[in-house]
Design a protein around this motif. Structure first.
Motif, PDB file in Angstrom:
ATOM      1  N   ILE A 147      40.809  47.652  31.796  1.00 28.23           N
ATOM      2  CA  ILE A 147      40.085  48.427  32.669  1.00 28.23           C
ATOM      3  C   ILE A 147      39.237  47.460  33.851  1.00 28.23           C
ATOM      4  O   ILE A 147      38.630  46.626  33.326  1.00 28.23           O
ATOM      5  CB  ILE A 147      39.214  49.408  32.225  1.00 28.23           C
ATOM      6  N   ILE A 148      39.248  47.807  35.123  1.00 24.90           N
ATOM      7  CA  ILE A 148      38.504  46.938  36.165  1.00 24.90           C
ATOM      8  C   ILE A 148      37.155  47.489  36.243  1.00 24.90           C
ATOM      9  O   ILE A 148      37.132  48.626  36.710  1.00 24.90           O
ATOM     10  CB  ILE A 148      39.652  46.981  37.312  1.00 24.90           C
ATOM     11  N   CYS A 149      36.365  46.795  36.287  1.00 23.87           N
ATOM     12  CA  CYS A 149      34.943  47.267  36.469  1.00 23.87           C
ATOM     13  C   CYS A 149      34.189  45.979  37.259  1.00 23.87           C
ATOM     14  O   CYS A 149      33.444  45.440  37.047  1.00 23.87           O
ATOM     15  CB  CYS A 149      34.167  46.998  35.029  1.00 23.87           C
ATOM     16  N   VAL A 150      34.707  46.397  38.566  1.00 24.89           N
ATOM     17  CA  VAL A 150      34.176  45.521  39.812  1.00 24.89           C
ATOM     18  C   VAL A 150      33.992  46.254  40.764  1.00 24.89           C
ATOM     19  O   VAL A 150      34.915  46.822  41.676  1.00 24.89           O
ATOM     20  CB  VAL A 150      35.285  44.154  40.110  1.00 24.89           C
ATOM     21  N   ASN A 151      32.634  46.633  41.184  1.00 25.53           N
ATOM     22  CA  ASN A 151      32.165  47.311  42.279  1.00 25.53           C
ATOM     23  C   ASN A 151      31.591  46.587  43.381  1.00 25.53           C
ATOM     24  O   ASN A 151      30.503  46.353  43.391  1.00 25.53           O
ATOM     25  CB  ASN A 151      31.350  48.588  41.652  1.00 25.53           C
ATOM     26  N   SER A 200      28.267  47.698  45.576  1.00 24.10           N
ATOM     27  CA  SER A 200      26.870  47.554  45.321  1.00 24.10           C
ATOM     28  C   SER A 200      26.286  46.304  45.724  1.00 24.10           C
ATOM     29  O   SER A 200      25.001  46.369  45.453  1.00 24.10           O
ATOM     30  CB  SER A 200      26.908  47.852  43.502  1.00 24.10           C
ATOM     31  N   TYR A 201      27.165  45.277  45.803  1.00 24.49           N
ATOM     32  CA  TYR A 201      26.342  43.989  46.232  1.00 24.49           C
ATOM     33  C   TYR A 201      26.199  43.949  47.513  1.00 24.49           C
ATOM     34  O   TYR A 201      25.352  42.808  48.116  1.00 24.49           O
ATOM     35  CB  TYR A 201      27.078  42.651  45.850  1.00 24.49           C
ATOM     36  N   LEU A 261      39.273  37.570  45.925  1.00 18.99           N
ATOM     37  CA  LEU A 261      39.636  38.210  44.755  1.00 18.99           C
ATOM     38  C   LEU A 261      38.788  39.117  44.175  1.00 18.99           C
ATOM     39  O   LEU A 261      39.085  40.291  43.687  1.00 18.99           O
ATOM     40  CB  LEU A 261      39.681  37.086  43.659  1.00 18.99           C
ATOM     41  N   PHE A 262      37.416  39.052  44.603  1.00 19.07           N
ATOM     42  CA  PHE A 262      36.398  40.302  44.262  1.00 19.07           C
ATOM     43  C   PHE A 262      36.673  41.315  45.135  1.00 19.07           C
ATOM     44  O   PHE A 262      36.724  42.638  44.521  1.00 19.07           O
ATOM     45  CB  PHE A 262      35.202  39.540  44.417  1.00 19.07           C
ATOM     46  N   GLY A 263      36.980  41.285  46.287  1.00 21.58           N
ATOM     47  CA  GLY A 263      37.297  42.389  46.941  1.00 21.58           C
ATOM     48  C   GLY A 263      38.628  43.115  46.561  1.00 21.58           C
ATOM     49  O   GLY A 263      38.565  44.492  46.467  1.00 21.58           O
ATOM     50  N   SER A 264      39.523  42.209  46.264  1.00 21.21           N
ATOM     51  CA  SER A 264      40.697  42.678  45.680  1.00 21.21           C
ATOM     52  C   SER A 264      40.580  43.733  44.484  1.00 21.21           C
ATOM     53  O   SER A 264      41.225  45.002  44.145  1.00 21.21           O
ATOM     54  CB  SER A 264      41.712  41.622  45.373  1.00 21.21           C
ATOM     55  N   ALA A 306      35.394  42.332  34.761  1.00 20.70           N
ATOM     56  CA  ALA A 306      34.132  42.657  35.100  1.00 20.70           C
ATOM     57  C   ALA A 306      33.304  41.655  35.880  1.00 20.70           C
ATOM     58  O   ALA A 306      33.639  40.558  35.803  1.00 20.70           O
ATOM     59  CB  ALA A 306      33.205  43.147  34.020  1.00 20.70           C
ATOM     60  N   ALA A 307      32.534  42.087  37.052  1.00 26.64           N
ATOM     61  CA  ALA A 307      31.716  41.175  37.854  1.00 26.64           C
ATOM     62  C   ALA A 307      30.565  41.005  36.733  1.00 26.64           C
ATOM     63  O   ALA A 307      29.821  41.928  36.641  1.00 26.64           O
ATOM     64  CB  ALA A 307      31.507  41.738  38.997  1.00 26.64           C
TER      65      ALA A 307
END
Length: 325
Positions: free
Chosen positions: A286-290, A293-294, A303-306, A182-183
Motif C-alpha cells: 500500500i502507498i502511504c505518501v501524502n 501535508s508537507y 518520486l515523492f510527488g508521483s 511510506a514517507a
C-alpha cells in the motif's frame, strides 16, 4: 535493526568457508568462489545463532542515516580503497599465501583520496589514529548524499531534505504481511543502516520501476523478518532456498542477541540469484505518501510527488507499482 553505521570489517558467513579456483557467481572478474562448508562458524555458535532473528538479506546498496551539517542526512557507502601501487603490493603479498593481517599498510600514502566529508564506519579499528583496512584491503565508510550530486542521484531520489523525509519500504505495523511505501521522517531513521533497492541498483532483481520511471526505495536492515526460517544446518538451508517460496531471497542475515551479525548468500551454496520470482514480490503493498501535508512545491517528475498521487492505493506487489504517464 542494525544501528550506528555498523558496516563491519566483513560480516562473517554463518558457515566456515573455503575458496574454489572457479569464476565467481556473484562478482564479474573475480576468478574464485567463496563457498560454504557444512561446518557452522564458531563465531556464530558463540553468539548463539540458533536463537538469533533471521531476516531477509536484500540485494541493493548499503546506506546510513546520521547527522550532517546539523541535520539528518542519508549517507552512501564508500569504501576507501588502495591506490594502484599499494594494491599491487597487497595482491603480491596475498598470492604468497601469507596472512593478510600481516601486511603493513601506510594509510596516508597507500589509499586513494576520499571527500573531506568521508567518515569510517563504526566497527573499523584504528591504529595510531588511522583506520585499519579489512582483510580485503578496504576501509568501509560513508559519504553524505548531498543535493544535486549526480554520482548519488538514485540515493537522492529517495530523500527530500526540505521536508526531511525518506521513501521507505517496510511491513505495516498492524499487518506484517502487508508492505507499505511510506514517507518517513529522517529523524526516525537516525543511526540506522538501510538498503537502497530499485531500478538502477544491482540489475534490479525486484523489478522496481522502469528506465523511463525509475523507482528507488530504502529498506531498514533487519525489518523483513523470515517467519519460518530453517535451522542453521547446511542441508536444511539448501533445501529451503531451493524449495520454499519464502526462500526466494538473496540470502539471510541473522541478528544475534549479542549484536553479532552473520550472513549466508545463495551463492555460498552454489545457487543462482535471482532465480525466478523473488519473495519480496509475493507480498501486497500500500502507498502511504501524502505530499500535500508537507505544504511544499514539488515537480511532477519527483518520486515523492508521483507516490503522493498514488496515496492509499493497493498493489499486488511492489513490481506492479507504476505511475501514469
Amino acid at each position: 535493526m542494525r544501528r550506528l553505521g555498523s558496516v563491519q570489517q566483513k560480516m562473517p558467513c554463518v558457515f566456515l568457508t573455503e575458496v574454489k579456483e572457479e569464476p565467481s557467481r556473484k562478482r564479474d572478474c573475480q576468478q574464485f568462489q567463496v563457498v560454504a562448508t557444512e561446518n557452522v562458524n564458531p563465531r556464530a555458535l558463540e553468539s548463539n545463532v540458533a536463537c538469533a532473528l533471521a531476516t531477509e538479506k536484500l540485494d541493493g546498496t548499503c546506506c546510513y542515516v546520521s547527522v550532517y551539517k546539523g541535520e539528518p542526512y542519508l549517507w552512501a557507502r564508500l569504501d576507501r580503497k588502495p591506490n594502484k601501487q599499494a594494491d599491487k603490493r597487497f595482491k603480491k603479498f596475498h598470492h604468497s599465501r601469507k596472512s593478510c593481517k600481516e601486511f603493513t599498510w601506510i594509510v596516508e600514502k597507500d589509499f586513494k583520496d576520499v571527500p573531506d566529508s568521508w567518515i569510517p564506519a563504526h566497527g573499523v579499528q584504528h591504529y595510531n589514529g588511522q583506520p585499519v583496512p579489512d582483510e580485503n584491503g578496504h576501509i568501509p565508510g560513508w559519504v553524505p548524499v548531498e543535493k544535486n550530486n549526480k554520482q548519488y542521484c538514485w540515493h537522492s531520489s529517495a530523500v527530500n531534505y526540505d521536508a526531511r523525509i525518506a521513501l521507505v519500504l517496510r511491513p505495516r505495523s498492524d499487518d506484517s504481511e502487508l508492505l507499505e511505501i511510506a514517507a518517513v521522517p529522517l529523524s526516525e531513521l537516525l543511526e540506522q543502516t538501510l538498503e537502497l533497492i530499485g531500478t538502477n541498483i544491482n540489475a534490479n532483481p525486484y523489478g522496481l520501476g522502469s528506465k523511463k520511471q525509475p523507482i528507488h526505495l530504502l529498506v531498514p536492515h533487519g525489518i523483513l523478518q523470515i517467519q519460518n526460517a530453517p535451522s542453521v544446518n547446511y542441508q536444511q538451508l539448501a533445501e529451503w532456498f531451493q524449495g520454499c517460496e519464502e526462500g526466494k531471497v538473496e540470502g539471510i542475515v541473522w541478528h544475534c542477541n549479542d549484536g553479532t551479525l552473520v550472513k549466508l548468500h545463495r551463492h555460498h551454496l552454489g545457487l543462482k540469484w535471482p532465480d525466478g520470482d523473488v519473495f519480496l514480490n509475493k507480498r501486497p503493498v500500500i502507498i502511504c505518501v501524502n505530499w500535500v501535508s508537507y505544504e511544499l512545491d514539488i515537480g511532477s517528475e519527483d518520486l515523492f510527488g508521483s507516490f503522493s498521487n498514488l496515496n492509499g492505493h493497493h498493489f499486488d506487489c511492489i513490481q506492479d507499482v507504476h505511475f501514469e504517464a
